[in-house]
Design an enzyme around this catalytic site. Structure first.
Site, mmCIF file in Angstrom:
data_model
loop_
_atom_site.group_PDB
_atom_site.id
_atom_site.type_symbol
_atom_site.label_atom_id
_atom_site.label_comp_id
_atom_site.label_asym_id
_atom_site.label_seq_id
_atom_site.Cartn_x
_atom_site.Cartn_y
_atom_site.Cartn_z
ATOM 1 C CD GLN A 190 -2.655 0.626 0.789
ATOM 2 O OE1 GLN A 190 -3.965 -0.349 1.302
ATOM 3 N NE2 GLN A 190 -3.857 1.136 -0.060
ATOM 4 C CG PHE A 191 1.985 3.209 -3.780
ATOM 5 C CD1 PHE A 191 1.742 4.340 -3.639
ATOM 6 C CD2 PHE A 191 1.544 2.577 -5.056
ATOM 7 C CE1 PHE A 191 1.224 4.927 -4.553
ATOM 8 C CE2 PHE A 191 0.260 2.908 -5.398
ATOM 9 C CZ PHE A 191 0.170 4.552 -5.840
ATOM 10 C CB THR A 192 -1.530 5.056 -0.724
ATOM 11 O OG1 THR A 192 -2.467 4.448 -0.534
ATOM 12 C CG2 THR A 192 -2.075 5.218 -2.393
#
Length: 138
Positions: free
Chosen positions: A76-78
């Protein structure tokens, strides 16, 4: 590294309509990696997740760690989205895939976690138990 940890009764992840992983009672971990993170960070955070005492003990208090329960981990890079300026998140703090993916895999391996598909557009389903949601950060 950041891990958004949710206690779940069940969770699953699908890619292009096909289920790629599912768990029963345990933890859903959304994992973000930044540029400075390394293998020792992945190990330390995985150990922290394993030791996190968010399950009911015999007395009904949140005092038990993961134990034999399952883990589902989704990249989950966000989690590194920065919205301090404007309304469109900036993801400059998120590590590039060539740096993040090996650390994601190491984290999952250390936990024995089921996993999503790194970098894919995923549909995550979960039943949050409690709800219990904790943000861990190194």
């Amino acid at each position: 590294m950041r891990a958004l940890v949710q206690r779940v009764t069940r969770a699953s992840v699908s890619v292009a309509g096909e289920r790629v992983a599912a768990i029963g009672p345990g933890l859903l971990v959304l994992l973000g990696v930044t540029h400075e993170d390394g293998p020792a960070d992945a190990d330390k955070l995985a150990d922290k997740v394993r030791a996190l005492r968010v399950f009911a003990d015999a007395g009904g208090r949140m005092n038990d760690p993961l134990g034999d329960r399952e883990v589902l981990c989704v990249s989950q890079f966000t989690l590194y989205g920065d919205t301090r300026r404007g309304n469109r998140p900036s993801y400059v703090a998120a590590a590039r895939p060539e740096h993040a993916e090996p650390l994601y895999e190491r984290f999952c391996d250390r936990l024995g976690a089921a996993r999503g598909v790194f970098g894919a557009d995923m549909a995550v389903e979960l039943v949050n138990d409690g709800p219990v949601t904790v943000l861990l950060e190194l």
